[in-house]
Each structure stands twice: as structure tokens, then as C-alpha cells.
Scaffold this motif. Structure first.
Motif, PDB file in Angstrom:
ATOM      1  N   THR A 132       0.794  -1.234   0.000  1.00 36.21           N
ATOM      2  CA  THR A 132       0.000   0.000   0.000  1.00 36.21           C
ATOM      3  C   THR A 132       0.828   1.288   0.000  1.00 36.21           C
ATOM      4  O   THR A 132       0.316   2.350  -0.361  1.00 36.21           O
ATOM      5  N   GLY A 133       2.074   1.197   0.450  1.00 39.95           N
ATOM      6  CA  GLY A 133       2.875   2.414   0.606  1.00 39.95           C
ATOM      7  C   GLY A 133       2.602   3.126   1.920  1.00 39.95           C
ATOM      8  O   GLY A 133       3.210   4.165   2.212  1.00 39.95           O
ATOM      9  N   LEU A 134       1.686   2.583   2.724  1.00 37.70           N
ATOM     10  CA  LEU A 134       1.413   3.158   4.044  1.00 37.70           C
ATOM     11  C   LEU A 134       2.481   2.691   5.031  1.00 37.70           C
ATOM     12  O   LEU A 134       3.119   1.655   4.825  1.00 37.70           O
ATOM     13  N   LYS A 135       2.614   3.415   6.120  1.00 37.31           N
ATOM     14  CA  LYS A 135       3.662   3.089   7.088  1.00 37.31           C
ATOM     15  C   LYS A 135       3.157   2.041   8.079  1.00 37.31           C
ATOM     16  O   LYS A 135       2.052   2.157   8.610  1.00 37.31           O
ATOM     17  N   ALA A 136       3.977   1.037   8.330  1.00 40.43           N
ATOM     18  CA  ALA A 136       3.636   0.008   9.326  1.00 40.43           C
ATOM     19  C   ALA A 136       4.016   0.504  10.710  1.00 40.43           C
ATOM     20  O   ALA A 136       4.987   1.254  10.862  1.00 40.43           O
ATOM     21  N   PRO A 137       3.245   0.118  11.751  1.00 37.90           N
ATOM     22  CA  PRO A 137       3.627   0.498  13.110  1.00 37.90           C
ATOM     23  C   PRO A 137       4.988  -0.093  13.468  1.00 37.90           C
ATOM     24  O   PRO A 137       5.301  -1.222  13.070  1.00 37.90           O
TER      25      PRO A 137
END
Length: 329
Positions: free
Chosen positions: A245-250
Motif C-alpha cells: 500500500t505504501g502506508l507506514k507500518a507500526p
């Protein structure tokens, strides 16, 4: 051949119904009057309204050769204890008795790896493992274990029943969503600032559906087959989602006592005063133990596919976005 399916509106059931139709079976699906029929829309399926504990199930099954009993009540809330045993245990007993009465030739019963339990300290386990009932966390797991015992007992008396134990499925059509789907959704919504240091086994839901059909044609009555694929830590799963997704993982794990305390306050103290609890205590207790499984038996004896989890995750993400569960990111 005509097939009777319970739980056809759900995540696994909807994929199973599609596969059965694709393979040329005629499908009769038992649905509750209150069920969301979205997953069956546009399919050539005969809808039969009813409940797992109905007294006339044998009549509804007339003309069918095979049964897939996929339906189950899933809840980790302790207040749903009675519902879990009524639907999962008594419901399974009633469905299997009706199948015998209706002359069903062979049944595939959908259990869960939850019924098998977990290995000590994250050990990978197979079908030969069984955690004692008292060590299974929560009434959902206990009810699935007892329901599986009902199926095994019926098989021991000569009824043709094959048991399948799916792990955590991933893919499209997860309308509810399932706990795994909920992890994906919370990630997409960026509602996971931390993660718990735990692990699960994941499998493409379409492989689970295929595993059901293979169990019908290749499985041994009275045996159970783990339908699973890849063991991953929760951190590894979230990192895969980040790549897709290109979102940041925790980046930080939260100590177990923190969600345990929050869940206990939520469910035990605030819920009785009318607040809807947000984190089930049993869910957090389960997450304290990695749940890792070995699907070698199903791969070897049934030919269970082991499709790419990356593809399953991508398809799940695309489906959630396309259905408006989450805004485009």
C-alpha cells in the motif's frame, strides 16, 4: 450433483459456493432470515431460509448428495457464551443428524485451527496436536472443539464426515469483516499505532474453498485436515501490507499487559454500564500465544494449493477500497 451449504453468505462459504458452481454442482444454501445476502447476489443458488437448529432441516436437504457445514457463530465476547454453544455445538449436532436422516452421502464439516489449540512457546503444530479443553482460550475455541468432537463421534458411527480446520483466511468478499480482515482494515485506516508481538498462520481464502472441495473428493472420513499456508508474525504481515500500500507500518510493539488491562476494564467494568466494548478480553488473551500450524497433511493428501499471500492481501485491500470500507489511500 446437488450440494447443501450452510454458511454460504460468509467469507469462506461465499468462495466455496462460487467454486461449487464453477465446478458444475447445483447449490442449495441455508440462510437465516436476517442474513446479509450480498455475497450470494447474482449467483444461481437456491436460497433456503432457516436456522441450524430447525427441526425440519432433513426435509430442506432432500435431493442433495453432499453437505458442507460451514456456518458457525464467531464471537470473542464473553457475553455471547450461550449463543456460541447453541449455534456451534448444538447446531452442528442437529445439522449432522438431519444429514443422516436426509441420506446425505458425504459431509465436509468446517472446524477451525482454534479447535486444535496452540503449541507451547510458538511451536508449529499439526493435526496430531490437541490442546486440552481447559487450555483453549475463550468460549469460541471451546465451542469449536466440542462441535468438532460431535462431528468425529458421528464419523465413528459410520457417517461419512471429513473435518477441515482453516487457519486465518485472507482475500475479497470479507463483508463482516473477519478478525484478519479487521487487522487489514485497521492498518488501511492507520488505526494501528502499535502492534502486539504475536503470530498467526494465513492462507488465501480461495485456497480454503478449494481445500473444502478436495476434502469432499479426496479426504478420509473421520480425519481432520489443517487448511493453512504461511506462519507470520503480526509485524511481518503489517510490513507486507506496508509494501503493498505504501502506508507506514507500526514500528513499536505494545507490552501484553496494556491491551489486557484495557480489555478487562472495557468488558468487565464499562460494558455492564452500557458502553459497547471495543477490545475483547479473550482476543487479547489469545494473541499472547503465537498460533502456528503445519498444513503438510492437506498438501500431501488432498493437494491443497499454497497460493501467494501477497496476492491475497492485494485482493483484500482492493476489495475493501472498492466497497467503500476505507477511502482510497
Amino acid at each position: 450433483m446437488q450440494v447443501f451449504v450452510t454458511g454460504g453468505t460468509g467469507f469462506i462459504g461465499a468462495h466455496l459456493v462460487r467454486l461449487l458452481l464453477q465446478e458444475g454442482y447445483t447449490v442449495k444454501a441455508l440462510v437465516r432470515p436476517s442474513s446479509n445476502l450480498q455475497n450470494l447476489q447474482g449467483l444461481e443458488v437456491e436460497i433456503v431460509k432457516g436456522d441450524l437448529n430447525d427441526g425440519d432441516l432433513a426435509e430442506k436437504m432432500q435431493g442433495c448428495q453432499y453437505l458442507f457445514h460451514v456456518a458457525a457463530h464467531y464471537s470473542l465476547w464473553q457475553t455471547d457464551q450461550e449463543l456460541l454453544y447453541r449455534h456451534n455445538v448444538q447446531g452442528t449436532r442437529n445439522v449432522l443428524a438431519a444429514a443422516q436422516q436426509a441420506g446425505i452421502e458425504r459431509t465436509v464439516y468446517t472446524s477451525s485451527v482454534a479447535a486444535i489449540g496452540v503449541g507451547e512457546s510458538g511451536k508449529v503444530v499439526d493435526e496430531t496436536h490437541q490442546s486440552p479443553l481447559e487450555k483453549l482460550v475463550g468460549h469460541y475455541k471451546k465451542s469449536k472443539f466440542l462441535a468438532e468432537q460431535v462431528a468425529m463421534q458421528a464419523a465413528s458411527t459410520g457417517q461419512e464426515i471429513v473435518v477441515v480446520n482453516p487457519s486465518s483466511p485472507i482475500g475479497p468478499l470479507d463483508i463482516k469483516p473477519t478478525p484478519t480482515g479487521d487487522i487489514i482494515l485497521r492498518f488501511l485506516r492507520q488505526q494501528m499505532p502499535f502492534y502486539m508481538d504475536t503470530g498467526l498462520n494465513f492462507i488465501d481464502v480461495r485456497d480454503v474453498a478449494k481445500g473444502h472441495l478436495l476434502a469432499l473428493t479426496q479426504g478420509k472420513s473421520g480425519d481432520r485436515y489443517i487448511l493453512a499456508h504461511q506462519n507470520l508474525t503480526l509485524k511481518q504481515l503489517l510490513e507486507q501490507l506496508a509494501q503493498i500500500t505504501g502506508l507506514k507500518a507500526p514500528q513499536k510493539a505494545v507490552p501484553a499487559w496494556l491491551p489486557l488491562t484495557a480489555a478487562w476494564i472495557d468488558e468487565k467494568i464499562l460494558a455492564p454500564f452500557g458502553k459497547s466494548p471495543s477490545v475483547p478480553l479473550d482476543g487479547v488473551r489469545m494473541a499472547q500465544q503465537p498460533m502456528y500450524y503445519d498444513a503438510s497433511k492437506a498438501v500431501r493428501e488432498l493437494g491443497l494449493p499454497q497460493s501467494s499471500l501477497t496476492t491475497a492481501l492485494k485482493d483484500a485491500v482492493d476489495w475493501f477500497v472498492s466497497k467503500g470500507y476505507v477511502k482510497q489511500f
